[in-house]
Structure formats: C-alpha cells, structure tokens
Design an enzyme around this catalytic site. Structure first.
Site, PDB file in Angstrom:
ATOM      1  N   GLU A 257       0.574  -1.037   0.108  1.00  0.00           N
ATOM      2  CA  GLU A 257      -0.295  -0.501  -0.370  1.00  0.00           C
ATOM      3  C   GLU A 257       1.358   1.106   0.463  1.00  0.00           C
ATOM      4  OE1 GLU A 257      -1.238   3.241   1.471  1.00  0.00           O
ATOM      5  OE2 GLU A 257      -1.756   1.854   2.845  1.00  0.00           O
ATOM      6  N   CYS A 296      -1.507   8.734   3.452  1.00  0.00           N
ATOM      7  CA  CYS A 296      -0.862   8.401   2.207  1.00  0.00           C
ATOM      8  C   CYS A 296      -2.011   8.385   0.959  1.00  0.00           C
ATOM      9  CB  CYS A 296      -0.982   6.695   2.072  1.00  0.00           C
ATOM     10  SG  CYS A 296      -2.640   6.076   2.869  1.00  0.00           S
TER      11      CYS A 296
END
Length: 692
Positions: A257, A296
């Site tokens: 990720e 993120c």
C-alpha cells in the site's frame, strides 16, 4: 515530558532493550523524546518463534479469534488517553490522532463483527460451491481456505502508528497468522505503547504479536514460503523490497500500500453557488491539513474546470486562512507539525521541484500558536497551479508528502479522467458533483486506476467519511503506483493470509471434512424428528424423508385464490397449452415450497423457534396436476448465534438442505432453509445476570 522514552522490541516472548540507538526528536519543540534500537535482536529466531506459536492461533476457530479481537478493542479503548498524549509528540492534533487511535481500535471491532457474522465457527473457510466432478455424483470437489503456517511481517509507515498496525493485525489474526510488526522509527514509541498494552492484556495467544522498534536488519533474509509481507510506505521503498532475493526466490506473498498522487475532481456542471462547490473546497482543504498532509490518501491533485480555477483558488485561500498552526496540545490549533524536520525539508525540496511547472497561488503564513518555529517541523499549507497539466510531468510524478496540493484545470470530462489517470495508480479518488450522468462518466473514466472512489454531493454530505478515510469494509489499496495490493476490503483482507486448496473426494468424505452436508452424502435417519432436536443434539447429515402428496387441480386453484396469483400457466388450460413453455398447467413454485413445509414441519412447540430465511431457491422441473411430490430435509450446517444484549435464550441457526422430488425421483425444486433453534448455554455466553 522530561524522561527519555526507550521503546523496546518484543520478540520470542521477551522485551528486548538496548541503551544505544537512534534518538527521536519531538516534532513540535525539537526536543529529544525517545531512543530506539533493534541491535541484538535475533530476527531468524523471532520468525521461527512466530511460526511455532502460530499453531495455537490456527487451532482457534474464526469466531474464537473474533471474540478475542473484540475484547482487545474494548481493553485498548479504555487506555486510549495514554496514546493520545504520546501522539501529540509526533505533531498530530487530537483530531488527527482520533483517526489513528480510535479508528485503529475500531478496525478490531469491525473485523470481529465481520468474522462472527460471515465466517463459519471453524478453523477453515469453505470457499464457493461444491463442484460435481463425476457423472454419477460420487466424485466432488470444493475449495477450502486454510491458514498459512508462517508469520505475517508488517512494515508500517510513520503517519499512522496505531491504525497502521491494527488494520494489518486484525485480518491477519482472523486469518490465523501470527504478526511481526515493524513500525517506522519516527513514531515507533506510540506503536510500542499500544503493543505493550496488548501483551499485558493476555487476550491474544502468546506469539500472536511481535514488535521490532528499530531497524529491520536481516529480517527479510529469513522469510520462508509460508510467510508473507505487508508493506505501507513510499513507492520507491516498496519497489526495492519487492525484489529482495528471498521474496522473489521463495515467492513470498508481498502486499503493498504505497503513497500515491490521489486526485479529486470537481464536476464540470458545478456552479460556485452550488453546495457541491463549497463541499469541494472544504474537502481539499481538510485533506491538505489533516495530519499536516501526511496521509497516503490525501488529495495531491485538485482537478477543476478551467472556468472555476479562480473561484476555487479564492475558496481555498479563505478556507486555509482559517487554519491555525502550532502546538497540537492547544485547543485553538487545527494543524500541527510534520513528523520531523527532515520530513519537512523533503517536502520543501519537492515543492521547489514542482515549481518548475507550477506556481504558488495560495500559502498560509500565520503566526505559530506554540511550538518552536526553528526546531519544530511546521510547514504552511500551500496550493500550486499548473496551467498546462496534460503536458506537465511534475504534478503527476512528484509527491510532496505534506500540506501541499496542485490545481489542475480541465475543459472536458475526458480530460479530467485523463489527468487523474496520469497519476499511474491511486489509492483513493473523489468526484464532487450532483449530476448523476457526469458522476457515472467520471467513475468509469477513473475506475481502472483507483482502488476506491468517493462520489460526494449534497445528498451524502452529512454521512460521508471523506476522501481520505479508508474503511475496514472497503478496499484500501490501488493499482500501479499505489502498489497493486489491498490491505483492507472486508474479508478479502483475511483471504490474503490463507491458502486456497481444492479438496476432491466422495460426498460423504467431503461432508466429514467440511462439516457441511454435500448432496449425495450418506444421511442419518432415526425415530426422532429433526425438528425435535436441539441445536446441540443435531448433527450434520440428520435427515427426514417425508410422506408423499399428489398435486390436484384443487390445490392449484385454491392457492391461486389464496395468493391472488392467477398467472396463466397455472389457471388457464388453453393458454398454458398454446402459450406456455410446459405444454400444460403447472403448480405454482411457491405452492411446492408451502406443500413441502407441510410435509416436514413438526407442529408442536419445541427447539425450533422460528423460520430465519430461505436461500438458493431453484425450480428445476415443472409439477403438473396428478404429479406426486415428497421432500427430503437434511441438516446442512450449524451456525452458533451470539446472545445480543437483553436476550436470555441461547440459539443457533441451522441451515437445512431441502430437496423436492416427483414420483420418478426427479428433482423438481431445491433450496436451503434457515431456522432459529434453541441451544444450551456455553462458555462463550455472558453470565445470565448480565443479560437482563
């Protein structure tokens, strides 16, 4: 805080400390806050220990693991204030930390609930349907998901020291794997405090969780084929770890990720006076300043209609002008510091590179409300404008991991979608419009390069969780630059930690293995009607073959009159012959179900309390006037049901296989019935005096 923290590693059942190591600095005042080190940690031994201890996890059922997670969530929630206190040293406000701390703990509750609701109370997970592999039905196959025998190595980013750990731990534990957590050094002391509480709670089996606070050393060198790696961080670091010789050579599953250049698109139809315009401006500003832009999933590219660039710029100037920056312990501060001065300088350098193709149009240089302007890692929110976004490269390749976003103007929906795709893969995207056709076109244009899309408008504004908020039930990951993995996504995240094996056998053997009845398997019939047995007395395979019943014209006519269903195939002799596909009048399908119930139901009060539902109904062959039917009812599987608050009567759900055949033994209908059945109190039920 005056005493220097020394967060320890927890490996092989012991806390491991070292006096020397890396000194971590408070992000707000620039003071030493902690020293971390993994020097002396036996990484090979830690992995071997996790594999051995993981056997205890694999012996637990999904529901037992889920109950442990629920208890752990409650335990950690009671201790959350200590985590908030430490989190503020990282530069995060309480609002920022809420997402990390209570959001992370909430993930434990979510996975506990999903597992108890959707998975069997077994150590394995039957996957898909039974496949008939032979003509006579004596050879069948089915897939099972079983735990891997290794350790889930979880390498986390600095921005979410609690959530980042717990959102990986939860599905790994439900899936039956032990976890070894490696947090980012900058915020490892927050993670360590939570892990210390988890270990002291004793709620997870020993070895279910290990922690390495310092450098990872040769950890990856000791991975085996049964281990797996989950990484969160930069795309560049992910690319290096993914090609580690052991990861490649032993085909170790590697889930990534990675940070991505997420985009938010303002619809072409939106006007400045529309609610969606204000929603867009607030959402971009919130994503820029939440966690000081260190997310993120944060919005890095604001894609807006060219004719609205000036209005959006002015809106962001007003919204960001309200942002107060400083010491996150103060109630009047909305944005804290970046995690470190080094991180701030990296963002500044990227900002300088972005200015080769964009210019700054908004910056918020307000005085600090507490904190050290030199030693603290503060950076003002900054908005850039790139006027040729389709030909520029920087905004689509360079990520300033802080409170920075770039405005990208567009003229058509095709251009908007193309701009979003230029990011080469994103974790999250958002589309703000009230025009459904526009939303549809943009979703289709963005879907191939995004892991999650939020369509925001006035109708869902109050309930929406925001562009940058991953949810346990939905996918958290993305293609391309975003890593190509998925950390969340409901039970699909549990699947990552399990091996899918195809089991081929005869129906009776497969029934014994899966404890779920397979058509064609041997059944058990006795003098006691299955509906007279309690949940605990019932066994998979207990069966009843009913008496026969011949369907008459009166049955069909009366059922039509009772229900009002006068469809021609049932009541019109001529129409059924000339227009119908069966060439004759046939009984209602729902009549067959009702007649079958009359055949197998035991009417007196007993352990069966209620009909809970019906699934998988199929009408296979028509039944006409004069045909004779009978029903076989077989216990297919049993599902223990937890007592809810206020309930005092323990129950379980029994799934029954129902097969209706005609006088020739041909199957005419099949379906599964769910009944609520009384069970005995067991060790997992709360005491009776707590249920009133």
């Amino acid at each position: 805080m005056t005493q220097l923290l020394r967060p320890a590693s927890y490996v092989s059942g012991h806390w491991h400390t070292n006096a020397d190591g890396q000194t971590l600095i408070d992000a707000v005042y620039g003071r030493p806050v902690a020293v971390i080190s993994s020097k002396g940690v036996d990484f090979a031994g830690a992995l071997a220990y996790g594999r051995r201890q993981g056997a205890a996890i694999r012996r637990l059922t999904f529901h037992t693991r889920a109950r442990a997670l629920r208890a752990l969530g409650t335990y950690l929630m009671e201790r959350k204030e200590a985590y908030y206190e430490l989190s503020m040293l990282t530069g995060a406000t309480r609002r920022d930390s809420w997402v990390d701390i209570e959001g992370g703990i909430g993930t434990l509750f979510s996975y506990s609930s999903m597992a108890r609701r959707e998975l069997p109370d077994e150590r394995f997970w039957p996957d898909g349907r039974v496949e008939r592999l032979g003509r006579e039905g004596t050879f069948v196959g089915r897939h099972l998901l079983v735990p891997r025998d290794g350790v889930a190595v979880q390498i986390n980013a600095f921005n979410f020291p609690v959530w980042g750990m717990l959102e990986k731990l939860a599905p790994a534990f439900i899936g039956g794997m032990a976890s070894l957590v490696k947090p980012a050094p900058q915020t490892a002391y927050v993670t360590e405090r939570v892990v210390r509480d988890i270990i002291e709670s004793g709620l997870l089996p020993e070895g279910a969780l290990q922690l390495v606070t310092g450098e990872p050393g040769d950890l990856l060198d000791h991975l085996t084929e049964q281990d797996m790696v989950a990484f969160t961080g930069s795309a560049a670091t992910a690319a290096k770890l993914r090609v580690h010789p052991v990861v490649v050579g032993r085909n170790v599953p590697f889930n990534t990720e990675a940070d991505s250049l997420n985009a938010s698109v303002l619809g072409l139809s939106v006007r400045p006076e529309d609610p969606e315009f204000a929603l867009y401006v607030r959402e971009v500003a919130r994503e820029m300043t939440g966690k000081a832009g260190q997310k993120c999933t944060a919005i890095r590219r604001a894609i807006v209609p060219a004719h609205l660039v000036e209005a959006v710029t002015e809106g962001l100037r007003r919204e960001l002008g309200k942002v107060t920056m400083g010491d996150p312990t103060r109630d009047d501060v909305r944005m804290g510091a970046l995690v470190s001065v080094e991180q701030r300088e990296r963002v500044r350098e990227t900002l300088r590179q972005l200015q080769a193709e964009a210019r700054i149009v908004v910056t918020n240089e307000t005085p600090l409300l507490g904190g050290d302007p030199e030693k603290g890692a503060f950076l003002e929110p900054t908005v850039l404008l790139c006027e040729s976004p389709l030909t520029a490269r920087g905004p689509h390749e360079l990520e300033a991991f802080g409170p920075v976003a770039t405005l990208l103007p567009y003229d058509s929906l095709e251009d908007a979608a193309e701009l979003a795709r230029l990011g080469r893969g994103s974790l999250a995207g958002s589309i703000i419009t009230h025009d459904r056709a526009e939303a549809t076109e943009l979703v289709m244009g963005l879907s191939s390069t995004h892991g999650r899309l939020l369509v925001l408008n006035r109708d869902n504004a109050k309930e929406n969780t925001g562009h940058g908020s991953p949810l346990p039930q939905l996918n958290h990951g993305g293609p391309g630059r975003a890593g190509g993995g998925s950390e969340l996504g409901g039970l699909s995240a549990v699947r990552h930690h399990m091996n899918r094996v195809a089991v081929q056998a005869d129906p009776t053997t497969l029934t014994a293995i899966t404890r779920e009845f397979v058509p064609g398997a041997d059944v058990q019939e006795d003098a006691v009607h299955p509906f007279r047995k309690s949940f605990d007395q019932l066994q998979v395979g207990d069966s009843l073959l009913t008496h026969r019943r011949t369907v008459t014209e009166a049955d069909i006519v009366n059922f039509a009159g009772l229900t009002g269903d006068h469809f021609y195939a049932h009541v019109d002799e001529i129409g059924a012959k000339e227009e119908g596909i069966f060439g004759k009048r046939v009984a209602h399908g729902y009549f067959l179900i009702s007649a079958a119930a009359g055949q197998f139901v035991s009417p007196a009060p007993g352990p069966v309390l209620a009909n809970y539902g019906l699934e998988g109904l199929r009408f296979v062959e028509p039944v006409g006037i004069g045909d004779t039917i009978r029903t076989r009812l077989t216990c297919k599987r049993k599902i223990r049901k937890e007592l809810r608050p206020g309930e005092t009567r323990p129950t379980g759900v029994v799934e029954w296989r129902s097969e209706i055949t005609n006088q020739d033994g041909v199957l005419v209908a099949t379906y599964d019935i769910l009944t609520l059945v009384e069970r005995a109190r067991d060790e997992f039920d709360p005491p009776a005096d707590l249920q009133a």
